[in-house]
Write an enzyme that holds these catalytic residues in place. Structure first.
Site, PDB file in Angstrom:
ATOM      1  N   LYS A 169      19.301  22.640  57.674  1.00  0.00           N
ATOM      2  CA  LYS A 169      18.064  22.525  58.453  1.00  0.00           C
ATOM      3  C   LYS A 169      17.865  21.065  58.849  1.00  0.00           C
ATOM      4  O   LYS A 169      18.085  20.163  58.036  1.00  0.00           O
ATOM      5  CB  LYS A 169      16.888  23.033  57.605  1.00  0.00           C
ATOM      6  CG  LYS A 169      15.554  23.064  58.339  1.00  0.00           C
ATOM      7  CD  LYS A 169      14.453  23.662  57.468  1.00  0.00           C
ATOM      8  CE  LYS A 169      13.126  23.721  58.224  1.00  0.00           C
ATOM      9  NZ  LYS A 169      12.064  24.384  57.453  1.00  0.00           N
ATOM     10  N   SER A 229       7.900  29.271  55.113  1.00  0.00           N
ATOM     11  CA  SER A 229       8.958  28.931  56.072  1.00  0.00           C
ATOM     12  C   SER A 229      10.374  29.296  55.665  1.00  0.00           C
ATOM     13  O   SER A 229      11.298  29.127  56.446  1.00  0.00           O
ATOM     14  CB  SER A 229       8.911  27.434  56.392  1.00  0.00           C
ATOM     15  OG  SER A 229       7.828  27.143  57.218  1.00  0.00           O
ATOM     16  N   SER A 266       9.199  28.106  59.591  1.00  0.00           N
ATOM     17  CA  SER A 266       9.816  27.099  60.433  1.00  0.00           C
ATOM     18  C   SER A 266      11.347  27.090  60.373  1.00  0.00           C
ATOM     19  O   SER A 266      11.993  26.509  61.235  1.00  0.00           O
ATOM     20  CB  SER A 266       9.300  25.713  60.038  1.00  0.00           C
ATOM     21  OG  SER A 266       9.701  25.400  58.708  1.00  0.00           O
TER      22      SER A 266
END
Length: 492
Positions: free
Chosen positions: A78, A182, A158
């Site tokens: 990420k 998330s 997210s």
């Protein structure tokens, strides 16, 4: 030969150990898949040369018997995790072309164990979002589609890039972060497994901060076993993070297949929301039945302060974000937009660098921390947080081993479908997940079924502090009963 991108992480690990294929072959297969899936926009940076070098190093270690537990395993990272000399932007214009001179603790541990980085993954800007639509690199497309439809769906957020990449077979696992859901919400939207560990289990050092008392790193993977393998490498004490907890990291994989007989599973009545889709209700009941059939005992429990969790979260998280994001000013790193003086330079840089959702949360946070409002909002929200934590403690004190809830209030929705005029509509996606962050507990999302249009739906299990093993044992029961969920390939 088997399509190497269809393997689970555990299968790939075993195949590498048997020398059925090399780490380089495994990596090349995933690099080819990434190239073919650029339309999903899961990756914001591909690192093929670096991946090949890491794979060759892993092959050399495997050949001498020195391979780590993740030797040769291709992972996506990420874009919130600092990767040394490799662009890290938190998917925000304000970080520009930032190349960190240091490596995050979590990724350092993954490379120590032999993992291979295939690229940096898309996410909501500064991890603020539930659909991966706030990224400055554009939205991620969910590899799942509704039956008979070509509408592009969100993968959740997210950590949307992490979930989409794992679901589409672009990497065998991915790092993610969870501040209010998330990891778990995107996992539920994409038919993958995501675990948010107990607060303090994984180091936050080198991860771009959103809300420091809520943020926690964790993995997204294809199976419960895979997520257990990854968490073992990601977790651990770090003296550089004062919130990191100094306790041994268990071998989580041993929890897979462990008996759940006699475990008490709490079903919280407050999670039965008005207007909850019948398919979510059915899935929840089905999940409870599967656990019961495996010998667990179901008990109704009460978490009376649940209804205050979302409003309290959307005070605490923006307050911490407004403080954390004050450091992005165009002076030391990242993008800069000059002005006639330093104050104007700050204003110009932040106006051009931050997206609309990030600005909204900074303004909310600054407002609730301002003189005259601090007691009315922030202090009260922190008191609510204490009550939420106490609800869970009382529940666990009654002998409950874990709590079963839905992971999301719906399946994945279309890109641009929600939150346009009313951001609260988007915030409601976190309704089942924020309590876990507010209480600092571990939570796992496991795919458990599909809606009427064939989209995956997930269930969430919430555990006692530092009892991730119980979540893995229970999660695997659901996984075995529900089966695996793989999208039909349409993107290549």
């Amino acid at each position: 030969m088997t399509d190497l991108t269809s393997l689970t992480l555990a299968e790939a690990r075993d195949g590498l150990a048997r020398k059925s294929f090399t780490a380089l072959e495994l990596t090349e297969a995933h690099l080819t898949a990434i190239e073919a899936a650029r339309g999903l926009n899961a990756f914001v940076l591909e690192t093929p040369e670096q991946a090949r070098k890491m794979a060759q190093a892993a092959d050399a270690q495997i050949a001498t018997g020195d391979g780590g537990p993740l030797a040769g395993i291709p992972l996506g990272i990420k874009d919130l995790f600092a990767t040394k000399d490799t662009r890290t932007t938190a998917c925000s214009k304000i970080l520009g072309d930032f190349h960190p001179p240091y490596e995050s603790t979590v990724t350092t541990q993954l490379w120590r164990d032999g993992a291979v980085m295939v690229g940096k993954l898309n996410n909501d800007e500064f991890a603020m979002g539930s659909s991966n639509e706030t990224s400055c690199f554009g939205p991620v497309v969910n590899p799942w589609r509704r039956a008979g439809s070509e509408t592009k769906l969100v993968p959740g957020g997210s950590s949307g890039g992490s979930a989409a990449a794992v679901a589409a077979g672009l990497c065998l696992g991915a790092t993610a972060t969870d501040t209010g859901g998330s990891i778990r919400q995107p996992a539920a939207f994409t038919g993958t497994v995501g675990i948010k560990p107990t607060y303090g289990r994984c180091s936050r050092w080198g991860i771009v901060a959103f809300a420091s008392s809520l943020d926690q790193a964790g993995p997204i993977a294809r199976t419960v076993r895979d997520s257990a393998i990854l968490l073992r490498s990601m977790a651990g004490h770090d003296p550089k993070d004062t919130t990191s907890v100094d306790r041994p990291v268990p071998n989580y994989e041993t929890a897979i297949g462990a008996s759940v007989k006699g475990m008490k599973i709490g079903i919280p009545k407050e999670y039965r929301l008005e207007g909850m889709p019948p398919e979510i209700e059915r899935l929840w009941t089905q999940g409870a039945e599967w656990l019961k059939a495996s010998g667990a005992e179901l008990v109704e429990v009460s978490l009376p302060h649940t209804k205050y969790a979302l409003p309290a979260y959307y005070i605490v998280a923006p307050a911490e974000a407004s403080s954390n994001l004050a450091r992005y000013d165009g002076v030391r790193y990242g993008a800069r937009v000059n002005g006639r003086n330093i104050v104007e330079m700050y204003e110009n840089t932040r106006a051009a660098g931050f997206g609309a959702e990030v600005k909204r949360r900074i303004m909310i946070g600054t407002y609730v921390l301002s003189a005259g409002y601090y007691d009315a909002y922030y202090l009260r929200a922190q008191k609510v947080r204490t009550l939420i934590k106490r609800d869970f403690e009382q529940c666990f004190d009654q002998g409950v081993s874990a709590i079963l809830t839905p992971a999301t209030p719906s399946a994945a929705f279309g890109i641009g479908e929600k939150g346009g005029a009313d951001p609260v509509e988007m915030y409601l996606n976190d309704i089942f997940t924020v309590t876990v962050n507010m209480a600092g507990l571990p939570g796992i999302a496991v795919p458990a079924g599909a809606d009427g249009q064939g989209l995956p739906l997930g269930l969430q299990l919430i555990g006692r502090p530092f009892d991730e093993e119980t979540l893995f044992s229970l999660g695997e029961v659901i996984e075995q009963a529900a089966g695996r969920f793989t999208p039909k390939k349409w993107w290549a």
